[in-house]
Write an enzyme that holds these catalytic residues in place. Sequence first.
Site, PDB file in Angstrom:
ATOM      1  N   HIS A 161      54.014  16.694   7.687  1.00 51.69           N
ATOM      2  CA  HIS A 161      53.569  15.349   7.289  1.00 51.69           C
ATOM      3  C   HIS A 161      52.368  15.390   6.346  1.00 51.69           C
ATOM      4  CE1 HIS A 161      56.027  12.873  10.171  1.00 51.69           C
ATOM      5  NE2 HIS A 161      56.225  14.098  10.627  1.00 51.69           N
ATOM      6  N   ASP A 209      46.308  13.567   0.238  1.00 52.16           N
ATOM      7  CA  ASP A 209      47.018  12.918   1.348  1.00 52.16           C
ATOM      8  C   ASP A 209      48.484  13.331   1.299  1.00 52.16           C
ATOM      9  OD1 ASP A 209      47.368  11.223   3.528  1.00 52.16           O
ATOM     10  OD2 ASP A 209      46.181   9.616   2.613  1.00 52.16           O
TER      11      ASP A 209
HETATM   12  P1  ADP Z   1      46.994   9.046   8.174  1.00 58.35           P
HETATM   13  O1  ADP Z   1      48.303   9.400   8.806  1.00 58.35           O
HETATM   14  O2  ADP Z   1      46.291  10.192   7.506  1.00 58.35           O
HETATM   15  O3  ADP Z   1      46.063   8.294   9.067  1.00 58.35           O
HETATM   16  P2  ADP Z   1      48.520   7.045   6.648  1.00 58.35           P
HETATM   17  O4  ADP Z   1      48.030   6.081   5.618  1.00 58.35           O
HETATM   18  O5  ADP Z   1      49.745   7.780   6.237  1.00 58.35           O
HETATM   19  O6  ADP Z   1      47.316   8.039   6.964  1.00 58.35           O
HETATM   20  O7  ADP Z   1      48.863   6.298   8.002  1.00 58.35           O
HETATM   21  C1  ADP Z   1      47.889   5.561   8.637  1.00 58.35           C
HETATM   22  C2  ADP Z   1      48.510   4.551   9.593  1.00 58.35           C
HETATM   23  O8  ADP Z   1      47.483   4.095  10.459  1.00 58.35           O
HETATM   24  C3  ADP Z   1      49.071   3.341   8.872  1.00 58.35           C
HETATM   25  O9  ADP Z   1      50.267   2.934   9.497  1.00 58.35           O
HETATM   26  C4  ADP Z   1      47.977   2.284   9.050  1.00 58.35           C
HETATM   27  O10 ADP Z   1      48.474   0.960   9.176  1.00 58.35           O
HETATM   28  C5  ADP Z   1      47.305   2.701  10.333  1.00 58.35           C
HETATM   29  N1  ADP Z   1      45.869   2.403  10.226  1.00 58.35           N
HETATM   30  C6  ADP Z   1      45.003   2.894   9.331  1.00 58.35           C
HETATM   31  N2  ADP Z   1      43.773   2.335   9.498  1.00 58.35           N
HETATM   32  C7  ADP Z   1      43.878   1.467  10.503  1.00 58.35           C
HETATM   33  C8  ADP Z   1      42.978   0.547  11.159  1.00 58.35           C
HETATM   34  N3  ADP Z   1      41.718   0.408  10.767  1.00 58.35           N
HETATM   35  N4  ADP Z   1      43.454  -0.172  12.184  1.00 58.35           N
HETATM   36  C9  ADP Z   1      44.731  -0.038  12.579  1.00 58.35           C
HETATM   37  N5  ADP Z   1      45.623   0.772  11.998  1.00 58.35           N
HETATM   38  C10 ADP Z   1      45.214   1.524  10.981  1.00 58.35           C
END
Ligand code: ADP
Length: 462
Positions: free
Chosen positions: A153, A361
């Site tokens: 991932h 990322d």
């Molecule tokens: P990572 O897996 O590195 O955290 P991604 O952008 O691929 O990055 O996925 C992050 C997920 O977490 C997304 O589905 C997003 O909606 C959720 N997310 C990120 N920040 C928040 C937050 N502050 N509150 C709730 N959900 C969050």
Amino acid sequence: MGRLIGVSNRTAADPNARAGGLAVALWDALVASNGTWFGWSGRTVDEARGIEMFSDGGVDFALVDLTHEEHERFYLGYSNRALWPIFHYRTDLANFDDEDFAGYEAVNHRFARLLSKQLKPDDVVWVHDYHFCLMGEELRQHGFDGRIGYFLHIPFPAPEVFRTLPEHTRLARAMTAYNLLGFQTEDHKANFERYLLEFAGGRKNDDGTVSVHGRTVTLKAYPIGIDVDDFAALAEKDKAREASTRIGRFLGGRELVLGVDRMDYSKGLPQRFEAVGRLIRDYPDLHGKVSYTQIAPPSRTKVDEYAELREQLDQLSGSINGDHGDLDWIPIRYLARSYTRDELAGLYRIARVGLVTPLRDGMNLVAKEFIAAQDPHDPGVLVLSHFAGAASQMPEALLVNPYDTHEVADAIYRAIHMPLEERKERWSAIDKTIREKDIYWWRQTFLHDLGHIDAESDLPPV
Ligand code: ADP
């Protein structure tokens, strides 16, 4: 095809993980094949016990506790202090510790031993992410001959960076025990392929597979997606509207520039804050007219670099607000907490600019969620880092170098002033892509390919 066996560190048995992309994608496939989801229970205990089995919503779960020592060495140590920084190109933050690696090997070994007892010969195993690079090889050593796929991932780095890991040879060799290796982008795939060809004695075959260590492995890119309709519908729900209304009251007619990230050094938050500082300095006409709101709940707080990042962000936002804020205006608003998916959808929808500028990322699902949540008649603009996997699918976003604060500031300015027609064109092109390559496409394509690999003839020697 037999049962599907999903393997990941966190599973959808954890209510907090249930709404995530992987949970949504795997769930239906597991139900359809009477499959099992195998992984960590989320508990740390004094002494290791066996496997805990239960069913929930048509899915069988097989969960294993970690001991405190395993959690420290395998999870916090090797996974998050060595693999995570190196795979995100942060050689400066990596910590190489023999005992951490020993802990990583031991957990992969123990988990594989427990899982192998559950496996039937025609099961298809799909292993996820950097916690379990060694799982395929371990399962082979426990005698499992069936198909095993692996999806990474996070990014796979350039071989020059991967080779800084003292255990790179061991890791890459173990990864070739999988029949199919999936990556988020063609670049990540090419990085691993180049490593195999240049540094592991691999040979590329006419059909695109790579032969190495007496095995044949298929490498392919499968950019992970989201359920676009589902997310778009969320943005219309009451909870989403409530969130839009609440932040709308705060904005008082100002344009919202929004960031939503886990608080992680890969997300480029200090650079982003600096870029917003520059925007405010370079474009005085925006004073009092925009509000940058960053939502960033702390994560992995037991790893030192994460606690330091928190302090850095507090300091930076304080100083930018101190320099540029006014009686009725705070340029940067930074909320170190999480929101529900409905609330996030409401916030995305009301934002004029979605600021997604990671330094590195694997994919970045926030970029896709932001697009899905927009109002098609008045969509916002995505400012996206070149170094997010999502950029490879979204040439219509305003693509930026996240280290270049001038470029990011100018892109935000351009996004704020972008005419409606251009906004609509860019948005609908990206929306089309993420609908074509959604989470179900990702799952089906991977499992289809895994199901069509002739595992028997390619049995890796143990
Ligand atoms: P990572 O897996 O590195 O955290 P991604 O952008 O691929 O990055 O996925 C992050 C997920 O977490 C997304 O589905 C997003 O909606 C959720 N997310 C990120 N920040 C928040 C937050 N502050 N509150 C709730 N959900 C969050």
